[in-house]
Each structure stands twice: as C-alpha cells, then as structure tokens.
Design a protein around this motif. Structure first.
Motif, short mmCIF file in Angstrom:
data_model
loop_
_atom_site.label_atom_id
_atom_site.label_comp_id
_atom_site.label_asym_id
_atom_site.label_seq_id
_atom_site.Cartn_x
_atom_site.Cartn_y
_atom_site.Cartn_z
N TRP A 461 0.78 -1.16 0.00
CA TRP A 461 0.02 -0.01 0.11
C TRP A 461 1.08 1.37 0.13
N THR A 465 0.57 3.78 -6.28
CA THR A 465 0.10 5.23 -6.65
C THR A 465 -1.24 5.64 -6.28
N THR A 466 -1.39 6.79 -5.72
CA THR A 466 -2.88 7.03 -5.35
C THR A 466 -3.91 6.75 -6.41
N ASP A 467 -3.39 6.92 -7.55
CA ASP A 467 -4.61 6.53 -8.60
C ASP A 467 -5.08 5.22 -8.68
N LEU A 469 -5.31 3.10 -6.28
CA LEU A 469 -5.47 2.18 -4.98
C LEU A 469 -6.80 1.69 -5.17
N GLU A 470 -8.08 2.40 -5.85
CA GLU A 470 -9.43 1.81 -5.77
C GLU A 470 -9.28 0.57 -6.42
N GLU A 515 -2.78 15.18 3.07
CA GLU A 515 -2.02 14.84 1.88
C GLU A 515 -2.64 13.66 1.27
N PRO A 516 -2.20 13.38 0.05
CA PRO A 516 -2.90 12.20 -0.83
C PRO A 516 -2.29 10.80 -0.42
N LYS A 517 -1.10 10.78 0.37
CA LYS A 517 -0.50 9.81 0.82
C LYS A 517 -1.26 9.07 2.35
N ILE A 519 -4.29 8.05 2.71
CA ILE A 519 -5.11 6.79 2.90
C ILE A 519 -4.21 5.67 2.53
N GLN A 520 -3.11 5.75 2.14
CA GLN A 520 -2.02 4.67 2.11
C GLN A 520 -1.33 4.38 3.38
N HIS A 542 -11.59 12.72 4.79
CA HIS A 542 -10.61 12.45 3.44
C HIS A 542 -10.92 10.77 2.97
#
Length: 557
Positions: A461, A465-467, A469-470, A515-517, A519-520, A542
């Motif tokens: 995780w 990359t954030t994009d 994850l889903e 930050e985008p990270k 969720i990771q 978030h």
C-alpha cells in the motif's frame, strides 16, 4: 511354458462374491488364448466353488497351504504363471472385454517389455464410502505414449504424478524378462508390504521404456472388500485394512527413520520408495523423495477422509517439524463438514474437449464390475482409433489417428507460490495460512508467515500510486488485506521492529491528513493497530467511498 502370450493372475482371499465377476470379465475376452491363474489365499470352500462353476480349461486354480501376506500370495501366484506377459488383476476388478486384443495389437506395433494403462474406476454398491457407491469413471482419451519410466519415477518422487502413472504389475502386462531381471537381484519379485507400488518402482528403474495407454485395458473395482479403500477411509474402521496388516505377521506400520510413523498413503509411498531404493539402487542420487512435496499432497488431500482430518493435520505438523519446514508453506483447506457429492456426467478438458465421463451405475442398471467393463467398451470408440506416440509426441508409423488426443493432465504439480501481493497465488497462500492460524494460533511458523504477509501488504500500500488504490483494493490485494484483518493476528503482541514500524505509520497519518498519501498510511496502519490507537478524526473526511464501509467495520470491530 504354456505357449500362451498372456497370463492373468487373480490373487484372492474370502471374496467369492466379487471374484466370480472378475473371472467372468477375463473369460469375456475377444482375444481367446490366455491363461488365468486364480491364487486362493487359504479361503473358505466358497472360493473354490466359485472358480469351479466356470468349468473352463484356461483357468488354473491354486490354493495356498496357509494364510499368507498379500506379497507372499502374489509371489506364489506369479510362480504358477507361464505366459510371456503377466498381469495381476484384483479380485473385485475387471479386464476390459477387448483388453487382451488391444494389448496384442500394441505389441505387434511396438516391441516393448511393458504395456501399461490408466484404469477406469468402478465403485461397487458395497463400497465403504457411501457417496462413491455405484460410480463409474471413464477416461475417454485414445492416446498411448511411449515413456521413459525413469522420468515418470522422478515425477512420482516429487509427487507430481501418482503411482498410477508407473508401470505396476497391477495396471500393466509385464514381460517375463522384467520379472526375471528383478528376481535375479533380490531372489524374488515382490519384496515389499505394498506389492503394487513396489512393482512400479522396480519396473521403472530397470527398463528404459514402456507404453502407457490412456485408454483402459482394465477397470479397477472398489468394493466393500477393497484394502485400498479401507485404508483411504480409515475413520470408518472397516475390516479389510485390518486383515491386511494382520496377515503380514510382522509389524509393517513402522516407517523408515527418515519419516514419521503414519498410515498416510503419501508417507507410505515415501517409505516403500526409500526402502526399495536401499535394496536396489542406494547410490543413485537421481531419485530422492521430496518431503515438502509429500506434505503438500497430504495437505491438498486432507479432506479425502474428513473424519480423519485432525490426525492427518498432526502428521503433517510432525513431518514438517522433522525437516524444519514451516507449516505456513502449505495451503491446508478447512475441514469439510458434509459428505461430498458424487460427480455425474461429462468433464471437459482445458481446451473444451470431452475428457471423461462419470456414470451413475444404479441409474444405468449396472451392479457389478464385469457389467461396468462391458459398458466402458460400449462407450469407447473402436480400438483401431488408438494413437501411439513416443515421448516427444511424434507418431510411430502409419497408424490410423483418432480425433485430437486428450492432453495428459498433471494435477499433481502445484503452482509455484508468487509473493506479489496483488496475485491470486498470494491470496490463496494467505488464505491457507489464515486457516492454519485459526486451527492452531500457537504454531510459531504460521504466526511468522502471517507477520511477513502483513509487512508485505503494508509495504504494497505504501508503494502504490494514489490513482491505482481503488482498483487495487477491489482486486486480490484488497481481498488479501481483508482476510488478514479477519485473522486475529493483531491479537499477537507486536515485535519491537513491528512496533517501530507501526509508530512510523501512525505519525504519517497524523502529519498527512491533508495529503494524498494519507489513505495509504491508513491502509498499512490498520493492519497493526486497533481503531482506538489510530490518530484519525471522527469525521474521516478524507476517506474515499470505496474504502469507507470497510473502515467503519474496522472501527466497530
């Protein structure tokens, strides 16, 4: 010598009710010249009466002077056989009506000492496993292949093939030269408590080629008398396996020191192989039993006799510990809670072609193995369609070819484990490990494997990359994540290294909520810490919708 090309030997003991159908199947042959030796292991008079009722000069009836072990009775029966090629037929089995004719045609086409085949299987109405009764399984392939038996033997050592793929005297016509070769070394042909498996080993080692037909020349009958079925379903405590052990007069349950004492068929295979190797080819390093593969097969087949599940599991643990193999290396399925359903109808090969048929014999009006053999003959095409190839697949001579031959399947070869978290292999291995943990959470090797898997998923995780994850969470990686969360591994105290890593993840969450990270870090951290210790605000603004429901379940857990 009798001048006969073929001798069929039927060893028998107190089984006159099935014996008469085995004899009938031999007398039903389209090829009429043969010798049939019935080797009676000191049975009651009904056995002799069953044989006498046929009144056929091709039958030779012999009776042992006392009750013998299976191997000794087989050896005595072999001594009475005078044909050039010898085959031992079980007293609840059947020879196919065109079995001898097909073997004769094969021998005219290829000059070989061994002709072997894959048997069809018929479960008598008296079979001890109720869900197997009245089932007939027929392989539909019309291919015969010339193999190097040593190659097959190596695959059996690695549990990539079963011993049914070896040229045993129980599924083969064996030339007298092969038998005499083995006897010249050991003084007799059968030198093991398990004569069928043993014969496949020595026949494979001492000769360079044999023909293996995927079209059956015989039908294996599994009746209430069957020693093999009695052994396979030991929890049912049936008599045939007990009789088999008692008749040896010596303890044959003591396994080789390299193994553990177990009545698992896979450990018995290892025991017979190791002891046979020590007798005949002790210094040949090309043939060694693969213990890890043995354990994998035991794990895969642990539910064959589900009532014996716990015993088999303990044996797997004991042998794995003996060799320092972590239990987590094996995908052990959970215990079945109900009897399996018998298959019925056609089965397709991977290319969509028809591979086999499972027939409900009760519905078909079949009540014995001789009738089952007749039915198999009626289903299969003419024997002229058999296609013989060598081990490279090149046709031999101008033979009539059948439709596209069925490819040989190799269900014994396990797929190599892959450590990529997003792979189905990782998911499968993790699910097996979680099951082991639920069975015994105190097993150190299982706990260590789950800790390692947890770190792999967390790192996965963090590196994604954030994009992506889903998509990743909706696939195998997400399923692995959820399986691990449900395993209870968080109840184990964290090691110092794990504690440091969990603290770093918590810090990343606290510092990066915008930050985008974020969720990771959260996906990784929840593998290590309960919800109360997570620095996440109650509103969790978030969190994306694809993860929100799972997170709420995590908080409530």
């Amino acid at each position: 010598m009798s001048g006969n090309l073929f001798s069929i030997v039927i060893p028998t003991r107190e089984r006159h009710d099935t014996l008469k159908y085995s004899i009938a199947s031999v007398l039903n042959q389209t090829y009429r010249e043969f010798e049939l030796v019935v080797m009676d292991n000191f049975s009651s008079p009904e056995t002799a009466e069953a044989v006498k009722s046929f009144d056929d000069p091709r039958i030779k009836y012999c009776r042992a002077p006392e009750r013998l072990s299976m191997s000794d009775n087989w050896e005595l029966g072999l001594s009475h056989a005078t044909g050039e090629y010898v085959f031992i037929l079980g007293d609840d089995d059947a020879l196919m009506p065109d079995g001898l004719e097909l073997c004769f045609k094969i021998l005219n086409a290829v000059n070989l000492k061994i002709v072997s085949w894959r048997r069809s299987f018929y479960w008598w109405p008296t079979a001890i496993a109720p869900w197997r009764r009245n089932l007939l399984s027929v392989i539909l392939s019309q291919e015969a292949t010339i193999w190097n038996p040593k190659d097959q033997l190596q695959k059996v050592c690695k549990y990539q093939l079963t011993y049914e793929n070896l040229p045993t005297i129980y599924n083969s016509f064996i030339h007298r030269d092969v038998i005499e070769k083995v006897k010249s070394i050991g003084g007799r042909y059968f030198m093991s408590y398990c004569p069928d498996l043993y014969s496949g080993i020595v026949n494979s080692y001492f000769f360079d080629s044999f023909l293996y037909s995927y079209r059956p020349l015989s039908v294996a009958g599994i009746s209430g008398h069957s020693t093999g079925a009695s052994h396979a379903y030991r929890s049912m405590d049936s008599q045939p396996y007990k009789d088999y052990l008692q008749e040896h007069k010596t303890d044959i349950t003591e396994r080789h020191p390299a193994l553990i004492n177990s009545d698992s068929e896979y450990i018995i295979l290892a025991d017979v192989f190791i002891r046979t190797k020590e007798l005949f080819f002790p210094d040949d390093g090309n043939f060694e039993i693969d213990i890890k593969s043995c354990l994998s097969r035991m794990a895969l087949r642990i539910n064959v006799d589900a009532a014996n599940y716990d015993t088999t599991l303990n044996q797997i643990k004991a042998l794995a510990q003996k060799y320092g193999i972590p239990l987590s290396a094996f995908n052990i399925p959970p215990k079945l809670t109900k009897e399996p359903e018998a298959p019925q109808g056609p089965s397709l090969d991977s290319d969509g072609s028809l591979a086999s048929l499972a027939i409900n014999c009760e519905q078909a009006g079949i009540t014995n193995v001789a009738q089952a053999a007749m039915l198999v003959r009626g289903i299969l095409p003419p024997i002229s369609t058999l296609r013989i190839t060598n081990k490279t697949g090149r046709p031999l001579g101008p033979q009539k070819t059948s439709p596209a031959p069925t490819k040989q399947k190799n269900p014994e070869t396990p797929a190599p484990p892959q450590k990529y978290v997003g792979s189905p292999e990782f998911l499968k291995q993790l699910a097996g490990c979680v099951n082991l943990y639920e069975i015994d959470p105190s097993e150190p090797s299982v706990t260590a494997e789950l800790r390692q898997a947890r770190k792999q998923i967390a790192d996965f995780w963090l590196s994604a990359t954030t994009d992506d994850l889903e998509n990743l969470y909706s696939g195998h990686a997400g399923k692995s994540h959820q399986i691990l969360l449900s395993s209870g591994i968080k109840e184990q105290p964290l090691t110092q290294t794990e504690q440091t890593f969990a603290d770093e993840l918590a810090a990343g969450i606290a510092e990066g909520q915008d930050e985008p990270k974020f969720i990771q870090y959260l996906l990784a951290a929840i593998l290590y810490r309960p919800a109360a210790q997570m620095p996440v605000p109650g509103s969790v603004p978030h969190l994306p919708n694809w993860f929100l429901n799972h997170y709420h379940k995590f908080v409530k857990a």
